[in-house]
Design an enzyme around this catalytic site. Sequence first.
Site, PDB file in Angstrom:
ATOM      1  N   ASP A   1     -10.524   3.270   4.621  1.00  0.00           N
ATOM      2  CA  ASP A   1     -10.829   1.835   4.621  1.00  0.00           C
ATOM      3  C   ASP A   1     -12.337   1.594   4.512  1.00  0.00           C
ATOM      4  OD1 ASP A   1      -9.250  -0.418   4.725  1.00  0.00           O
ATOM      5  OD2 ASP A   1      -8.787  -0.222   6.857  1.00  0.00           O
TER       6      ASP A   1
ATOM      7  N   GLN B   1      -4.284  -1.379   9.986  1.00  0.00           N
ATOM      8  CA  GLN B   1      -4.272  -2.689   9.345  1.00  0.00           C
ATOM      9  C   GLN B   1      -4.813  -3.774  10.276  1.00  0.00           C
ATOM     10  OE1 GLN B   1      -3.529  -3.264   6.179  1.00  0.00           O
ATOM     11  NE2 GLN B   1      -3.515  -5.485   6.209  1.00  0.00           N
TER      12      GLN B   1
ATOM     13  N   LYS C   1       0.837  -1.213   0.000  1.00  0.00           N
ATOM     14  CA  LYS C   1       0.000   0.000   0.000  1.00  0.00           C
ATOM     15  C   LYS C   1       0.870   1.261   0.000  1.00  0.00           C
ATOM     16  CE  LYS C   1      -3.709  -2.434   2.460  1.00  0.00           C
ATOM     17  NZ  LYS C   1      -4.484  -2.622   3.695  1.00  0.00           N
TER      18      LYS C   1
HETATM   19  N1  GUN Z   1      -6.380  -6.586   6.445  1.00  0.00           N
HETATM   20  C1  GUN Z   1      -6.654  -7.287   5.314  1.00  0.00           C
HETATM   21  N2  GUN Z   1      -7.324  -6.501   4.439  1.00  0.00           N
HETATM   22  C2  GUN Z   1      -7.480  -5.299   5.036  1.00  0.00           C
HETATM   23  C3  GUN Z   1      -8.078  -4.066   4.627  1.00  0.00           C
HETATM   24  O1  GUN Z   1      -8.635  -3.913   3.547  1.00  0.00           O
HETATM   25  N3  GUN Z   1      -8.011  -3.055   5.515  1.00  0.00           N
HETATM   26  C4  GUN Z   1      -7.423  -3.195   6.724  1.00  0.00           C
HETATM   27  N4  GUN Z   1      -7.411  -2.139   7.533  1.00  0.00           N
HETATM   28  N5  GUN Z   1      -6.858  -4.304   7.142  1.00  0.00           N
HETATM   29  C5  GUN Z   1      -6.892  -5.349   6.284  1.00  0.00           C
END
Ligand code: GUN
Length: 293
Positions: A118, A95, A51
Amino acid sequence: MSASIIDGNAIREEILSELKSEIAQFQGRKPNVVFIRVGEDPASVSYVRKKEKTATQIGMNAALEVYPESISEGELLGHVGRLNGDGAVDGILVQAPLPKHIDEQRVFNSVSAEKDVDGFNASNIGRILQDDNSRFVSCTPAGIIELLTRSRIETRGAHAVIVGRSQIVGKPIAQLLLQRAEWGNATVTVCHSATRDLSAITKQADILIAAIGSAEFIKGDMLKPGAVVIDVGINRISDSTSKKGYRLVGDVEFGSASQIASKITPVPGGVGPMTVAMLMANTVKAYKLKRGL
Ligand code: GUN
């Protein structure tokens, strides 16, 4: 194989290049996203790195805050609060998964709705039910909608069957497909682990979305001929012929499904690549909302 492939990598590149051009036009400070990672879970380390890398590639600023597994919920909420109040931060992403002693939902809800790139905050989830898309749709369902619209798949009047009722995929994608919007107006059925005679329902699907978390669960004989198949699953299965000792498969058995479907997303290379692109799109949206652009 008769189905054509919906190429998530190509669509992701298209979106990232659109965002990059848009960001290049912004005057002054660039969009700024902050990632919070708790602990060293290898999958989380790799996802967050991806990311960050993508954000900088398209001209955004990205920062990472890493906290130990032992952090208390209060301390973590304190960090989110600080970032909520920081005028130079457009997007915040905590995350998942978080350690067991921390209430994940409480943390997601503490992220300011204006910075919730998110789309996990309760108020942003609620807006989807109000057909209000002025804020943030979480990245996987938003990515599925982009795959459908950019592949010119008609949703209006189509029977969309979703297998899986998770908070981050099944439920929001059902609501988006129901919306009175160019990507909506579908007839939506949501199936789950207590559904009786699943294949009788999946066989009616013009659009089948599999978000189950079970390797190759949906077989070709569960599909209607000509269906569009969107496979959200990412499952590791052991494979001694591969260097890593495993390979990735979806929730759909690709070999049999691609004989019956008209269009299908592969795993990897379908929905997966879209999620990071949608996170970038959400961050640009947060930046523009703040600046009134
Ligand atoms: N862990 C796995 N996918 C995601 C996501 O899309 N957002 C977040 N915050 N954590 C994740």
